[in-house]
Design a protein around this motif. Structure first.
Motif, PDB file in Angstrom:
ATOM      1  N   LYS A   1      61.987  47.639  23.432  1.00 17.65           N
ATOM      2  CA  LYS A   1      61.165  46.612  24.060  1.00 17.65           C
ATOM      3  C   LYS A   1      61.667  45.217  23.698  1.00 17.65           C
ATOM      4  O   LYS A   1      61.792  44.340  24.556  1.00 17.65           O
ATOM      5  CB  LYS A   1      59.703  46.764  23.636  1.00 17.65           C
ATOM      6  CG  LYS A   1      58.805  45.671  24.218  1.00 17.65           C
ATOM      7  CD  LYS A   1      57.351  45.829  23.814  1.00 17.65           C
ATOM      8  CE  LYS A   1      56.512  44.703  24.420  1.00 17.65           C
ATOM      9  NZ  LYS A   1      55.077  44.819  24.059  1.00 17.65           N
TER      10      LYS A   1
ATOM     11  N   TYR B   1      64.863  44.620  25.630  1.00 18.81           N
ATOM     12  CA  TYR B   1      64.631  44.550  27.077  1.00 18.81           C
ATOM     13  C   TYR B   1      63.976  43.229  27.463  1.00 18.81           C
ATOM     14  O   TYR B   1      64.410  42.570  28.422  1.00 18.81           O
ATOM     15  CB  TYR B   1      63.755  45.722  27.532  1.00 18.81           C
ATOM     16  CG  TYR B   1      63.753  45.922  29.034  1.00 18.81           C
ATOM     17  CD1 TYR B   1      64.531  46.920  29.602  1.00 18.81           C
ATOM     18  CD2 TYR B   1      62.993  45.114  29.872  1.00 18.81           C
ATOM     19  CE1 TYR B   1      64.554  47.112  30.978  1.00 18.81           C
ATOM     20  CE2 TYR B   1      63.006  45.288  31.244  1.00 18.81           C
ATOM     21  CZ  TYR B   1      63.791  46.294  31.796  1.00 18.81           C
ATOM     22  OH  TYR B   1      63.814  46.469  33.153  1.00 18.81           O
TER      23      TYR B   1
ATOM     24  N   PHE C   1      56.566  44.853  30.480  1.00 21.61           N
ATOM     25  CA  PHE C   1      57.089  45.993  29.726  1.00 21.61           C
ATOM     26  C   PHE C   1      55.936  46.743  29.072  1.00 21.61           C
ATOM     27  O   PHE C   1      55.126  46.166  28.346  1.00 21.61           O
ATOM     28  CB  PHE C   1      58.073  45.521  28.655  1.00 21.61           C
ATOM     29  CG  PHE C   1      58.892  46.635  28.058  1.00 21.61           C
ATOM     30  CD1 PHE C   1      60.187  46.858  28.480  1.00 21.61           C
ATOM     31  CD2 PHE C   1      58.366  47.465  27.076  1.00 21.61           C
ATOM     32  CE1 PHE C   1      60.948  47.893  27.932  1.00 21.61           C
ATOM     33  CE2 PHE C   1      59.109  48.496  26.533  1.00 21.61           C
ATOM     34  CZ  PHE C   1      60.405  48.710  26.962  1.00 21.61           C
TER      35      PHE C   1
END
Length: 400
Positions: free
Chosen positions: A45, A48, A57
């Motif tokens: 996470k 990303y 997310f």
């Protein structure tokens, strides 16, 4: 009736999003926008979101009973289910092509180790693709128009493969299977990948769209044919009749690329590739092997197998001269001493990408070739000649 999608109509949901590599590729397609991504790992996470700050997310286990309720509808769906449980790279004996149809749910798993049970559950992540696509049809009343699933080529041998494909077709999807090597993907908006990474891609277009893409237009690379002296869009040729999945390789692979011209009679051709040197920071020479801490297990600073690979690489590419041309000449490939060599200059130099961990079959290779498949493990190093000058190595970048 044909549904006409305009470029600004394609929104994307991504499952098993990882650090955002697939998302970067998706975002590079004009007219697409990723609106939602999911993964279970916190480091994924963080990475990303750093790469795609505008994407919503979701952090959690997609196999949880109510997880799919958190996912929104999208026109396109992308999934990269965990691949280690299918891959044979770890050296484990493959059994996922024989596992019981009900292995996930049955109580008779006593003969399996906890590790084997975990890997069975990991392979079951493929089921979440069907779960999401079905969820969108049932909850939102309309199908996801297209999807892509990426995994290692060994996933094609999964015991549940045929049933899994049938489930997708029951939902109205026209399925096609593609063998792809990342180094051969010639994107319209991105550079090729400097990594030879063989993968399986499953694509699905819902029948309501009314047509399917011309996949060959996008997947088959252009290459130069030496027989007729021209550039062509290569044609995939399987070495074994009836095969639909495997890895690329003239010597050890399951398929090759050939010239489509009839007069060339199946002439083997190789698509141009971006060298590993493109991704290397040549200004950082790292820690010399001789300066590393010596231990009982690493008497020369690195593991004995690693030292052996480095010595083999030196013998192959330095002691036996290995020339890689630089600059904008017609001579665009590396040559060994057993081949005629054109005029040399004082600027020629070589580097090696050397695997550091102990898997068999991993050997040194020059940085003028694409890097081998990379994982999250720290398993590669760069070996330099003792008198290496950082400013010389970027000459590799002009090879392509």
């Amino acid at each position: 009736m044909l549904n006409r999608l305009f470029p600004d109509d394609i929104d994307v949901v991504e499952m098993f999003a990882g650090g955002g590599g697939s998302g970067t590729g998706i975002a590079a397609v004009p007219g697409t926008k990723i609106k939602f991504a999911a993964n279970h790992a916190k480091p994924a996470k963080w990475t990303y979101v750093e790469n795609h700050p505008d994407v919503n997310f979701w952090l959690g286990d997609v196999q949880a009973a109510d997880a799919i309720e958190k996912f929104p509808y999208a026109s396109f769906f992308w999934a990269s289910p965990a691949c280690p449980a299918f891959s044979t790279a770890s050296g484990e004996t493959r059994y996922f092509d024989k596992e019981n149809q009900m292995a996930l749910w049955a109580d008779d798993l006593d003969n399996l180790t906890e590790h084997q049970k975990t890997r069975i559950r990991s392979r079951a992540l493929m089921e979440e693709v069907v779960t999401y696509l079905r969820h969108c049809q049932e909850k939102h009343g309309k199908p996801v128009l297209g999807f892509g699933v990426e995994n290692v080529v060994q996933a094609r041998l999964w015991a549940h493969w045929d049933r899994w494909i049938r489930e997708l077709r029951k939902l109205g999807y026209i399925i096609q299977i593609h063998a792809v090597n990342a180094a051969h993907v010639q994107g319209r908006t991105t550079l090729p990948s400097p990594q030879s990474r063989d993968r399986m891609l499953i694509s699905g277009i819902h029948e309501s769209v009314g047509r399917t893409p011309n996949y060959r237009k996008w997947f088959d690379p252009y290459a130069f044919c030496p027989r007729h002296g021209g550039w062509v869009q290569a044609v995939r040729a399987w070495k074994k009749r009836g095969a639909d999945m495997g890895v690329y390789g003239i010597k050890n692979g399951q398929y090759v690329w050939v010239c489509p011209e009839v007069a060339c009679q199946g002439q083997l051709i190789e698509p141009p590739v971006l060298p590993a040197a493109y991704t290397i920071d040549w200004s950082d020479l790292g820690t010399p092997i001789g300066s590393r801490k010596k231990t009982k297990k690493k008497p020369e600073g690195l593991a004995p197998k690693t030292i052996a690979r480095i010595r083999a690489g030196v013998e192959e590419h330095w002691i036996k001269p290995f020339i890689t041309p630089a600059g904008g000449t017609w001579n665009d490939g590396p040559r060994g001493v057993d081949e005629p060599i054109p005029a040399l200059t004082t600027r020629e130099a070589n580097a090696l990408v050397v695997p550091c961990e102990g898997r068999d079959g991993k050997v040194a290779r020059p940085a003028s070739l694409p890097k081998r498949t990379s994982t999250t493990r720290n398993e590669d190093g760069i070996a330099f000649p003792p008198d290496a000058q950082p400013g010389v190595f970027p000459a590799f970048l002009s090879l392509m």
